[in-house]
Design an enzyme around this catalytic site. Structure first.
Site, PDB file in Angstrom:
ATOM      1  N   TYR A 124       0.823  -1.202   0.000  1.00 50.95           N
ATOM      2  CA  TYR A 124       0.000   0.000   0.000  1.00 50.95           C
ATOM      3  C   TYR A 124       0.864   1.261   0.000  1.00 50.95           C
ATOM      4  O   TYR A 124       1.845   1.358   0.742  1.00 50.95           O
ATOM      5  CB  TYR A 124      -0.932   0.022   1.209  1.00 50.95           C
ATOM      6  CG  TYR A 124      -2.055  -0.993   1.170  1.00 50.95           C
ATOM      7  CD1 TYR A 124      -2.293  -1.794   0.058  1.00 50.95           C
ATOM      8  CD2 TYR A 124      -2.893  -1.168   2.267  1.00 50.95           C
ATOM      9  CE1 TYR A 124      -3.328  -2.717   0.030  1.00 50.95           C
ATOM     10  CE2 TYR A 124      -3.930  -2.087   2.262  1.00 50.95           C
ATOM     11  CZ  TYR A 124      -4.132  -2.870   1.131  1.00 50.95           C
ATOM     12  OH  TYR A 124      -5.151  -3.784   1.121  1.00 50.95           O
ATOM     13  N   HIS A 151      -1.934 -12.453   1.049  1.00 53.15           N
ATOM     14  CA  HIS A 151      -2.629 -11.387   0.325  1.00 53.15           C
ATOM     15  C   HIS A 151      -3.143 -11.839  -1.036  1.00 53.15           C
ATOM     16  O   HIS A 151      -2.414 -12.396  -1.844  1.00 53.15           O
ATOM     17  CB  HIS A 151      -1.666 -10.198   0.142  1.00 53.15           C
ATOM     18  CG  HIS A 151      -2.332  -8.914  -0.215  1.00 53.15           C
ATOM     19  ND1 HIS A 151      -1.638  -7.734  -0.335  1.00 53.15           N
ATOM     20  CD2 HIS A 151      -3.624  -8.596  -0.474  1.00 53.15           C
ATOM     21  CE1 HIS A 151      -2.469  -6.762  -0.655  1.00 53.15           C
ATOM     22  NE2 HIS A 151      -3.679  -7.267  -0.752  1.00 53.15           N
TER      23      HIS A 151
END
Length: 375
Positions: A57, A117
């Site tokens: 991110y 993820h």
């Protein structure tokens, strides 16, 4: 703030989680650190205790920013969720290397909720074969992570296979009233919950699409409600109405938005929506779907195209732009596609139409999509 039990564990987490993928940024694209720290701490001060981030991110800067927000005693007030980027794993040693880097970025000795993820069939099989499950066991045993989970983007049968393969504590899935039967969907939500897993919801408002000003056909539905609510509130209430939902993540980046979401989370209990209100939401969903331009189901029978056209992707963008009144956004995404995959390279051979189970006039619709999205 409303708190919910975290699956089979005697842990209470806030029904609203803070997603750190869309933090406030400066003109150069870097995180506005002062504002981001202010907003995250404001959320924590008002009861949010679930903070979600990932290795990638903000170009790897989200975790670093959080270390600053978690200073001055704030780390002890929250649970932090972080994710292993499965697409980056080449060897077993990469698991430990990346986790240790994440701990260093966050300036903490453990991560409360740790996820593999963005699992799909391919990343799941690759990660499993490289020893991802053994890594999770070892990282939990040595205290670097507390609870083991995964985030998911694929079909229900793949989701079920992953859930059944390991003693997971929780999962994270895309879910909203438009996606009730997409990806893992409501079947995945209930299956995981029946297994004692906590379920964390991402994309509750489809990246903000369900929060922005809707097309007039949908707005008319909301206007007919006895109790007036914003489109975002209808979407969030639909989620928190379901007992299987543990946490709903929101990528908040304004104090006003944080306060509004906390208020909704505090007011919405399980089974608090009436049948009339639920039917209203489904009526709005039907109105959205009526705006679909191409009846493509994404089955992908039409690909690979002999000339490289990414037919399902193009139709998805065209539909999204129409349904959510965002042709500009779809056009931007379309023009970011590799030119060799756009509709303009179609040679009208007709192979795709012979394979399409929906009998779509694909050649005609590709021309239409290209004309609309090439603005």
């Amino acid at each position: 703030m409303q708190y919910r039990k975290f699956g089979k564990y005697d842990i209470k987490v806030s029904a609203l989680g803070y997603g750190c993928m869309r933090l406030p940024v400066l003109k150069d694209g870097s995180i506005n650190e002062e504002e981001a720290v202010k907003q995250i701490r404001h959320a924590i001060d008002n009861g949010v205790n679930y903070i979600d981030t990932a290795y990638v991110y903000h170009g790897g800067k989200s975790e670093v920013l959080l270390s600053k927000a978690f200073a001055d005693g704030y780390r002890g007030k929250i649970f932090v969720a972080d994710k292993m980027p499965m697409w980056s794993i080449k060897t077993y040693g990469d698991f430990d290397r990346i986790l240790n880097e994440q701990l260093d970025r966050l300036k903490t000795d453990h991560i409360d909720f740790y996820l593999l993820h963005s699992l799909s069939k391919n990343t799941w099989e690759k990660g499993r074969d490289l020893g991802a499950l053994k890594f999770l066991d070892e990282a939990q045993k040595d205290g670097r992570i507390r609870h083991r989970g995964f985030s998911f983007h694929d079909k229900f049968d793949v989701f079920k296979e992953i859930v059944d393969a390991y003693n997971w504590d929780f999962c994270q899935m895309q879910y909203n009233y438009m996606d009730e039967h997409n990806q893992a969907g409501v079947d995945g939500l209930r299956y995981a919950s029946q297994k004692g897993m906590a379920v964390v919801i991402m994309e509750p408002l489809l990246g903000g699409k369900l929060a922005r000003k809707p097309p007039v056909q949908v707005q008319n539905v909301w206007d007919s409600a006895k109790v007036k609510r914003t489109p975002a509130e209808w979407g969030l209430r639909w989620l928190w109405n379901q007992k299987e939902v543990t946490v709903v993540l929101s990528g908040m980046n304004a104090i006003q938005q944080i306060d509004e979401n906390i208020k909704i989370a505090s007011e919405t209990a399980v089974n608090s929506l009436s049948e009339e209100e639920k039917n209203l939401i489904y009526k709005a969903r039907d109105k959205y779907k009526e705006l679909t331009k191409v009846d493509c189901t994404g089955c992908r029978y039409c690909v690979p195209c002999p000339f490289g056209v990414d037919i399902p992707r193009i139709f998805h963008l065209y539909n999204q732009g129409s349904i959510y009144n965002d042709i500009e956004g779809s056009s931007r995404d379309y023009m970011h596609m590799d030119a060799k995959n756009r509709a303009s390279v179609c040679r009208e051979c007709g192979r795709c139409e012979r394979l399409c189970p929906q009998h779509i006039e694909i050649r005609k619709k590709l021309k239409e999509a290209h004309r609309v999205l090439s603005v």
